[in-house]
Design a protein around this motif. Structure first.
Motif, PDB file in Angstrom:
ATOM      1  N   ALA A  30       1.931 -27.391  33.191  1.00  0.00           N
ATOM      2  CA  ALA A  30       0.470 -27.475  33.285  1.00  0.00           C
ATOM      3  C   ALA A  30       0.129 -28.768  34.001  1.00  0.00           C
ATOM      4  O   ALA A  30       0.916 -29.720  34.021  1.00  0.00           O
ATOM      5  CB  ALA A  30      -0.177 -27.444  31.904  1.00  0.00           C
ATOM      6  N   ARG A  31      -1.033 -28.795  34.586  1.00  0.00           N
ATOM      7  CA  ARG A  31      -1.458 -29.982  35.321  1.00  0.00           C
ATOM      8  C   ARG A  31      -1.751 -31.121  34.348  1.00  0.00           C
ATOM      9  O   ARG A  31      -2.569 -30.979  33.439  1.00  0.00           O
ATOM     10  CB  ARG A  31      -2.711 -29.657  36.132  1.00  0.00           C
ATOM     11  CG  ARG A  31      -3.195 -30.800  37.009  1.00  0.00           C
ATOM     12  CD  ARG A  31      -4.334 -30.339  37.878  1.00  0.00           C
ATOM     13  NE  ARG A  31      -4.720 -31.333  38.865  1.00  0.00           N
ATOM     14  CZ  ARG A  31      -5.410 -31.072  39.972  1.00  0.00           C
ATOM     15  NH1 ARG A  31      -5.795 -29.831  40.203  1.00  0.00           N
ATOM     16  NH2 ARG A  31      -5.705 -32.022  40.825  1.00  0.00           N
ATOM     17  N   PRO A  32      -1.089 -32.251  34.507  1.00  0.00           N
ATOM     18  CA  PRO A  32      -1.340 -33.376  33.593  1.00  0.00           C
ATOM     19  C   PRO A  32      -2.647 -34.082  33.931  1.00  0.00           C
ATOM     20  O   PRO A  32      -3.154 -34.002  35.054  1.00  0.00           O
ATOM     21  CB  PRO A  32      -0.146 -34.291  33.853  1.00  0.00           C
ATOM     22  CG  PRO A  32       0.231 -34.020  35.276  1.00  0.00           C
ATOM     23  CD  PRO A  32      -0.069 -32.566  35.515  1.00  0.00           C
ATOM     24  N   LEU A  33      -3.170 -34.771  32.946  1.00  0.00           N
ATOM     25  CA  LEU A  33      -4.375 -35.566  33.153  1.00  0.00           C
ATOM     26  C   LEU A  33      -3.947 -36.973  33.549  1.00  0.00           C
ATOM     27  O   LEU A  33      -3.474 -37.751  32.716  1.00  0.00           O
ATOM     28  CB  LEU A  33      -5.224 -35.597  31.878  1.00  0.00           C
ATOM     29  CG  LEU A  33      -5.789 -34.258  31.418  1.00  0.00           C
ATOM     30  CD1 LEU A  33      -6.517 -34.416  30.078  1.00  0.00           C
ATOM     31  CD2 LEU A  33      -6.729 -33.690  32.475  1.00  0.00           C
ATOM     32  N   LYS A 135      -0.031 -38.411  42.412  1.00  0.00           N
ATOM     33  CA  LYS A 135      -1.326 -37.766  42.140  1.00  0.00           C
ATOM     34  C   LYS A 135      -1.677 -36.798  43.262  1.00  0.00           C
ATOM     35  O   LYS A 135      -2.160 -35.680  43.010  1.00  0.00           O
ATOM     36  CB  LYS A 135      -2.402 -38.830  41.993  1.00  0.00           C
ATOM     37  CG  LYS A 135      -3.819 -38.309  41.732  1.00  0.00           C
ATOM     38  CD  LYS A 135      -3.935 -37.628  40.404  1.00  0.00           C
ATOM     39  CE  LYS A 135      -5.383 -37.409  39.978  1.00  0.00           C
ATOM     40  NZ  LYS A 135      -6.233 -36.750  40.953  1.00  0.00           N
ATOM     41  N   LYS A 136      -1.420 -37.195  44.505  1.00  0.00           N
ATOM     42  CA  LYS A 136      -1.673 -36.304  45.638  1.00  0.00           C
ATOM     43  C   LYS A 136      -0.784 -35.056  45.556  1.00  0.00           C
ATOM     44  O   LYS A 136      -1.238 -33.936  45.810  1.00  0.00           O
ATOM     45  CB  LYS A 136      -1.412 -37.039  46.953  1.00  0.00           C
ATOM     46  CG  LYS A 136      -2.386 -38.167  47.258  1.00  0.00           C
ATOM     47  CD  LYS A 136      -3.788 -37.643  47.488  1.00  0.00           C
ATOM     48  CE  LYS A 136      -4.721 -38.757  47.909  1.00  0.00           C
ATOM     49  NZ  LYS A 136      -6.126 -38.283  48.070  1.00  0.00           N
ATOM     50  N   LEU A 138       0.531 -33.682  42.875  1.00  0.00           N
ATOM     51  CA  LEU A 138       0.065 -32.817  41.785  1.00  0.00           C
ATOM     52  C   LEU A 138      -1.218 -32.099  42.157  1.00  0.00           C
ATOM     53  O   LEU A 138      -1.418 -30.926  41.797  1.00  0.00           O
ATOM     54  CB  LEU A 138      -0.134 -33.650  40.513  1.00  0.00           C
ATOM     55  CG  LEU A 138       1.138 -34.296  39.951  1.00  0.00           C
ATOM     56  CD1 LEU A 138       0.796 -35.162  38.743  1.00  0.00           C
ATOM     57  CD2 LEU A 138       2.168 -33.255  39.571  1.00  0.00           C
ATOM     58  N   ASP A 139      -2.089 -32.770  42.890  1.00  0.00           N
ATOM     59  CA  ASP A 139      -3.327 -32.122  43.346  1.00  0.00           C
ATOM     60  C   ASP A 139      -3.010 -30.925  44.241  1.00  0.00           C
ATOM     61  O   ASP A 139      -3.618 -29.855  44.116  1.00  0.00           O
ATOM     62  CB  ASP A 139      -4.199 -33.116  44.114  1.00  0.00           C
ATOM     63  CG  ASP A 139      -4.854 -34.158  43.217  1.00  0.00           C
ATOM     64  OD1 ASP A 139      -4.865 -33.957  41.984  1.00  0.00           O
ATOM     65  OD2 ASP A 139      -5.354 -35.165  43.745  1.00  0.00           O
ATOM     66  N   ILE A 140      -2.049 -31.110  45.155  1.00  0.00           N
ATOM     67  CA  ILE A 140      -1.682 -30.028  46.076  1.00  0.00           C
ATOM     68  C   ILE A 140      -1.084 -28.850  45.306  1.00  0.00           C
ATOM     69  O   ILE A 140      -1.487 -27.691  45.478  1.00  0.00           O
ATOM     70  CB  ILE A 140      -0.682 -30.533  47.127  1.00  0.00           C
ATOM     71  CG1 ILE A 140      -1.344 -31.552  48.063  1.00  0.00           C
ATOM     72  CG2 ILE A 140      -0.118 -29.365  47.948  1.00  0.00           C
ATOM     73  CD1 ILE A 140      -0.358 -32.301  48.947  1.00  0.00           C
ATOM     74  N   VAL A 141      -0.132 -29.149  44.442  1.00  0.00           N
ATOM     75  CA  VAL A 141       0.599 -28.094  43.742  1.00  0.00           C
ATOM     76  C   VAL A 141      -0.293 -27.328  42.774  1.00  0.00           C
ATOM     77  O   VAL A 141      -0.324 -26.091  42.769  1.00  0.00           O
ATOM     78  CB  VAL A 141       1.809 -28.693  42.996  1.00  0.00           C
ATOM     79  CG1 VAL A 141       2.454 -27.656  42.085  1.00  0.00           C
ATOM     80  CG2 VAL A 141       2.832 -29.224  43.997  1.00  0.00           C
ATOM     81  N   TRP A 142      -1.041 -28.054  41.965  1.00  0.00           N
ATOM     82  CA  TRP A 142      -1.814 -27.391  40.916  1.00  0.00           C
ATOM     83  C   TRP A 142      -3.142 -26.848  41.411  1.00  0.00           C
ATOM     84  O   TRP A 142      -3.861 -26.166  40.654  1.00  0.00           O
ATOM     85  CB  TRP A 142      -2.001 -28.321  39.728  1.00  0.00           C
ATOM     86  CG  TRP A 142      -0.699 -28.556  39.005  1.00  0.00           C
ATOM     87  CD1 TRP A 142       0.069 -29.680  39.049  1.00  0.00           C
ATOM     88  CD2 TRP A 142       0.008 -27.628  38.177  1.00  0.00           C
ATOM     89  NE1 TRP A 142       1.205 -29.507  38.293  1.00  0.00           N
ATOM     90  CE2 TRP A 142       1.192 -28.260  37.741  1.00  0.00           C
ATOM     91  CE3 TRP A 142      -0.253 -26.312  37.765  1.00  0.00           C
ATOM     92  CZ2 TRP A 142       2.113 -27.627  36.911  1.00  0.00           C
ATOM     93  CZ3 TRP A 142       0.658 -25.689  36.937  1.00  0.00           C
ATOM     94  CH2 TRP A 142       1.825 -26.331  36.515  1.00  0.00           C
ATOM     95  N   SER A 143      -3.472 -27.089  42.680  1.00  0.00           N
ATOM     96  CA  SER A 143      -4.656 -26.439  43.256  1.00  0.00           C
ATOM     97  C   SER A 143      -4.344 -24.995  43.665  1.00  0.00           C
ATOM     98  O   SER A 143      -5.270 -24.223  43.934  1.00  0.00           O
ATOM     99  CB  SER A 143      -5.151 -27.214  44.477  1.00  0.00           C
ATOM    100  OG  SER A 143      -4.222 -27.126  45.553  1.00  0.00           O
TER     101      SER A 143
END
Length: 207
Positions: A30-33, A135-136, A138-143
């Motif tokens: 899951a996408r972490p905070l 962070k970048k 994770l943004d790409i993957v979880w988008s």
């Protein structure tokens, strides 16, 4: 050819010219905070068709201390085919016109995405660029709505901080393996002085 028996208990001698490392696999489901990392001096650039000479220079700058060789053993044709794969995405974190690292993502299995390579040049380490780049990533993957899992692996040849860093951003270890390979320093792929934490032992068996 003589069969090498690997003993899972105790010690096993390695043939001359080989290196071994313990590989740890980690993943997240899951996408972490994560707190946003403000780095206006940096930008992430998608690289559709990298210049192979420049890419190898950058790869060596990032991985020389950690015995990265996975891309150095490929010739131009192999490397070009790799980066032409539709599911593979290559990014460089940039400061002005200078590339400071690599981020390589493999979406071949869109549900189980691989973070294939992640690293910075030595001078970019320690100032927050690593957290910004992650962070970048994770943004790409979880988008992507198909993503169910992101995984990677690191090893004992890598930086001692790598495993702790990956765990700090939400990855959890789930498997270990032993990797044995030809020492890339003996093949001339990396300088003999690289990765001093892994002593150079043996001679090139092809010499």
């Amino acid at each position: 050819m003589e069969t090498q028996i690997f003993d899972l208990n105790g010690y096993t001698d390695l043939p001359s010219g080989k290196v071994a490392s313990i590989v740890t696999y980690l993943d997240m489901h899951a996408r972490p905070l994560l707190r946003s990392e403000d780095r206006p001096d940096l930008r992430l650039e998608r690289i559709e068709k990298p210049d192979l000479v420049e890419y190898r220079k950058l790869f060596r700058r990032i991985g020389e201390d950690w015995l990265w060789f996975g891309r150095l053993v490929m010739d131009d044709a192999e490397l070009s085919r790799l980066f032409a794969e539709p599911a593979r995405e290559l990014y460089f974190p940039m400061s002005g016109r200078n590339a400071l690292g690599v981020l390589e993502l493999n979406f071949a299995d869109p549900k189980n995405v691989e973070l294939a390579y992640f690293g910075l040049v030595p001078e970019a380490i320690g100032g927050g660029a690593g957290k910004w780049l992650m962070k970048k990533a994770l943004d790409i993957v979880w988008s992507r709505p198909e993503t169910e899992r992101l995984w990677l692996h690191t090893c004992t040849a890598d930086s001692q901080q790598a495993l702790g860093f990956y765990r700090s951003v939400g990855f959890k270890p789930y498997k270990r393996a032993i990797e044995i390979a030809d020492d890339p320093r003996l093949k001339g792929l990396l300088p003999e002085a690289s990765a001093p934490h892994l002593p150079l032992i043996g001679e090139d068996p092809e010499a």
